[in-house]
Design a protein around this motif. Structure first.
Motif, PDB file in Angstrom:
ATOM      1  N   LEU A 160     -47.303   5.180   2.077  1.00 56.12           N
ATOM      2  CA  LEU A 160     -48.734   5.406   1.870  1.00 56.12           C
ATOM      3  C   LEU A 160     -49.047   6.087   0.545  1.00 56.12           C
ATOM      4  CD1 LEU A 160     -49.800   6.597   5.437  1.00 56.12           C
ATOM      5  CD2 LEU A 160     -49.882   4.290   4.488  1.00 56.12           C
ATOM      6  N   GLY A 183     -48.707  -0.199   0.916  1.00 58.36           N
ATOM      7  CA  GLY A 183     -48.937   0.682   2.051  1.00 58.36           C
ATOM      8  C   GLY A 183     -50.399   1.026   2.212  1.00 58.36           C
ATOM      9  N   GLN A 229     -52.113  -1.819   4.003  1.00 53.38           N
ATOM     10  CA  GLN A 229     -51.766  -1.805   5.426  1.00 53.38           C
ATOM     11  C   GLN A 229     -52.453  -0.654   6.155  1.00 53.38           C
ATOM     12  OE1 GLN A 229     -47.499  -1.652   5.315  1.00 53.38           O
ATOM     13  NE2 GLN A 229     -47.277  -3.867   5.045  1.00 53.38           N
ATOM     14  N   LEU A 230     -52.590   0.486   5.473  1.00 49.71           N
ATOM     15  CA  LEU A 230     -53.283   1.615   6.083  1.00 49.71           C
ATOM     16  C   LEU A 230     -54.748   1.285   6.324  1.00 49.71           C
ATOM     17  CD1 LEU A 230     -53.405   4.555   7.021  1.00 49.71           C
ATOM     18  CD2 LEU A 230     -53.832   5.209   4.643  1.00 49.71           C
ATOM     19  N   GLY A 280     -54.941  -0.910   9.266  1.00 53.81           N
ATOM     20  CA  GLY A 280     -54.679  -0.159  10.492  1.00 53.81           C
ATOM     21  C   GLY A 280     -55.869   0.697  10.897  1.00 53.81           C
ATOM     22  N   ASN A 307     -46.806   8.415   7.967  1.00 52.89           N
ATOM     23  CA  ASN A 307     -46.553   7.064   7.484  1.00 52.89           C
ATOM     24  C   ASN A 307     -47.274   6.059   8.379  1.00 52.89           C
ATOM     25  OD1 ASN A 307     -45.018   7.063   9.802  1.00 52.89           O
ATOM     26  ND2 ASN A 307     -43.068   7.172   8.739  1.00 52.89           N
ATOM     27  N   LEU A 308     -47.076   4.774   8.096  1.00 48.96           N
ATOM     28  CA  LEU A 308     -47.788   3.742   8.851  1.00 48.96           C
ATOM     29  C   LEU A 308     -47.446   3.756  10.343  1.00 48.96           C
ATOM     30  CD1 LEU A 308     -47.741   0.723   6.380  1.00 48.96           C
ATOM     31  CD2 LEU A 308     -49.715   2.018   7.156  1.00 48.96           C
TER      32      LEU A 308
END
Length: 583
Positions: free
Chosen positions: A29, A380, A383-384, A387, A440-441
């Motif tokens: 991230l 990241g 993806q964050l 999410g 983290n993810l």
């Protein structure tokens, strides 16, 4: 309820007081630094690079990196002889680089000769390995000053100097060059040391020994420790030498060079090492060494022998990866008890670095840093964002369901979810500087999953209350009677979730541990919120007419729930007179 509110205020205040208002992010991230370590063959060990040694090296490097206060670091093998180390942003990359590649081959070698680090101009005037590099008068003056200082501390120790005439000073590379070696506790008795002979060329042993001593003296004269290349060459040669050989070595700073005898104690004899701040006698930061039973005996025997010699041959060089990190004197008898202390010139970072390397053991292989790159957090971050969007959609669906099905009770559920979110966020922020926790993810996924677990606890309690109302009870008795049954169900459910998270955390490594840690943390917070916030809040709301009288929008309307009217007993009719009266 007051307890949970006080906890929120305290955690929020602690978060702002620490200066950290956002969680520490993992490498996926926030980005970070990636090292590629390449294993190299060692002399005499052609088959050292194998799967077992590589896996052992990964385990040791991971413990070292985490010992720096870093969590979520990724350490994994790549191919047959490469190890990839990914460290999140915010970690001291220089410090980590020194830790991950250090093989930690530790030896305690007696000092035979020492002088300043520069190359000796005239090889013919170079002292042999059996003599001191400085004049007799200089040694006396230096030793006298050291002994005086040691007697003032009342501890069997001696402050060494990097050369025969130099004074103690901290190293620019983070470790002390000039330190004292002493017992942790004053020995109850002093063993009578057995003097050992000073190593020197003995003509009776043949021409080969004499030639070897002359070659060593010539190499010592030509050694230049003031240059980085000279120090690196000396360290590599000393690290690859056998423990039974005499070696040449430089101090880390390069202001001194040494001729060292065969190793008397090895790093495998050290059981533990720790950095401690000692305020007594102004010692400052020190490194405490605990030896195992075998090492304790060897250390006591060797220090007793060194005590009988003159400076510099009463010194003990602590050699780490071929470089002398300390050369303390032994002036007050054998050091017994299995514990010794290295002191003098340490900073907190240098003491912790040395203790960290020594505590987690030596790497079975030697490594070179083949590549060092900066890892971008762009992927990241995307993806964050995805999410977080998924989490927001899931949370919105949960809220809509609660409003439609539970109506007024949805306010209780949302308030409880808000309290749980605040506690989770503040604790994650404080765990960053506290234990090095990095978000983290997978950890974000664990927090999203926790929304469902927390909402499930509220639903269990609400349904128990509604069941009591269906049986004809009013709200206040229903809240109290439904709680014991709901409490048991919630505890069993959360225990299963926490057990799964604990097992997952133990058996996995790397990023998956972040998911397990977050899931376990939020499960514990769910219990705290339900017990200390949701239940007291329902008790308070049961006294309010909106909920207590079963308003249609309260979610507790008896008619909507199909409640059974309470059964009421009718009074029996009064019996008539037994005799009929006539007019």
């Amino acid at each position: 309820m007051a307890v949970i509110l006080i906890a929120i205020v305290a955690l929020t205040a602690g978060m702002f007081a620490s200066g950290h208002t956002t969680p520490r992010l993992g490498i996926d991230l926030a980005g970070g630094t990636s090292f590629t370590l390449e294993a190299k063959n060692q002399p005499g060990k052609p088959n050292a690079i194998n799967t077992d040694n590589m896996n052992t090296a990964v385990s040791i490097i991971e413990r070292r990196v985490n010992g720096l206060g870093v969590s979520e670091a990724e350490v994994q093998t790549q191919g047959d002889k490469h190890i990839i180390v990914n460290i999140p942003k915010g970690t001291n990359a220089k410090q980590a680089r020194q830790q991950v590649g250090t093989t930690a081959q530790l030896y305690f070698r007696p000092v035979t000769t020492t002088t300043s680090g520069e190359k000796t101009p005239d090889p013919s005037s170079t002292p042999s390995p059996s003599s001191s590099a400085s004049g007799k008068g200089g040694d006396k003056g230096s030793d006298k000053g050291s002994d005086k200082g040691d007697k003032a501390s009342g501890t069997p120790s001696a402050s060494s100097s990097a050369s025969a005439s130099s004074s103690a000073s901290p190293s620019t590379q983070g470790r002390a060059l000039s330190e004292g070696l002493k017992a942790d506790k004053t020995p109850s008795g002093s063993a009578s040391p057995t003097p050992s002979k000073t190593p020197k060329a003995d003509p009776s042993k043949g021409a080969s020994d004499s030639a070897s001593q002359q070659a060593l003296a010539k190499q010592f004269a030509n050694l230049d420790c003031t240059t980085k290349a000279g120090r690196a060459a000396a360290a590599e040669k000393a690290a690859n030498a056998k423990p039974t050989d005499s070696v040449l070595a430089c101090s880390e700073k390069g202001d001194a060079k040494f001729v060292l005898g065969p190793s008397e104690v090895e790093g495998t004899d050290v059981d533990d090492a720790s950095a401690v701040f000692e305020s007594q006698n102004g010692a400052g930061w020190i490194v405490q060494l605990d030896f195992n039973s075998k090492g304790s005996k060897k250390f006591a025997k060797t220090t007793g022998e060194l005590n009988s010699k003159q400076s510099p041959q009463n010194r003990f060089a602590i050699v780490l990866d071929g470089a002398v990190v300390s050369d303390p004197e032994v002036t007050q008898g054998a050091i017994t008890g299995g514990r010794a202390t290295i002191s003098g010139g340490f900073t907190q970072q240098s003491a912790e670095n040395l203790a960290n390397v020594l505590s987690y053991g030596a790497l079975p292989l030697s490594f070179d840093i083949a590549d060092e790159t900066t890892v971008s957090a762009a992927l990241g971050g995307e993806q964050l964002d995805a999410g977080l969007i998924a989490g927001a959609i899931g949370l919105a669906l949960v809220v809509i369901y609660l409003v439609v099905y539970y109506r007024g009770l949805a306010l209780v559920a949302m308030a409880s979810l808000g309290v749980s979110a605040i506690l989770t966020y503040t604790i994650m922020v404080l765990l960053g500087p506290g234990i090095g926790f990095a978000l983290n993810l997978p950890a974000v996924c664990g927090a999203i999953v926790a929304i469902g677990i927390t909402a499930d606890s509220f639903i269990v309690y609400f349904e128990r209350i509604r069941d009591e109302i269906r049986e004809g009870r009013s709200l206040r008795p229903a809240v109290e009677r439904g709680w014991p049954r709901a409490r048991r169900t919630i505890l069993v459910s959360d225990f299963v979730s926490f057990l799964a998270a604990a097992v997952l955390y133990i058996v996995t490594v790397g990023k998956v541990q972040g998911f397990a840690f977050t899931l376990g943390l939020t499960t514990l917070l769910d219990i705290a919120v339900v017990f200390l916030f949701t239940k007291p809040l329902m008790t308070i709301l049961a006294r309010r007419p909106f909920f207590g009288n079963g308003h249609p929008w309260s979610g507790l309307d008896p008619k909507r729930l199909g409640a059974t009217p309470p059964l009421r007993r009718r009074r029996p009719a009064a019996p008539g007179p037994a005799d009929t009266k006539e007019a």
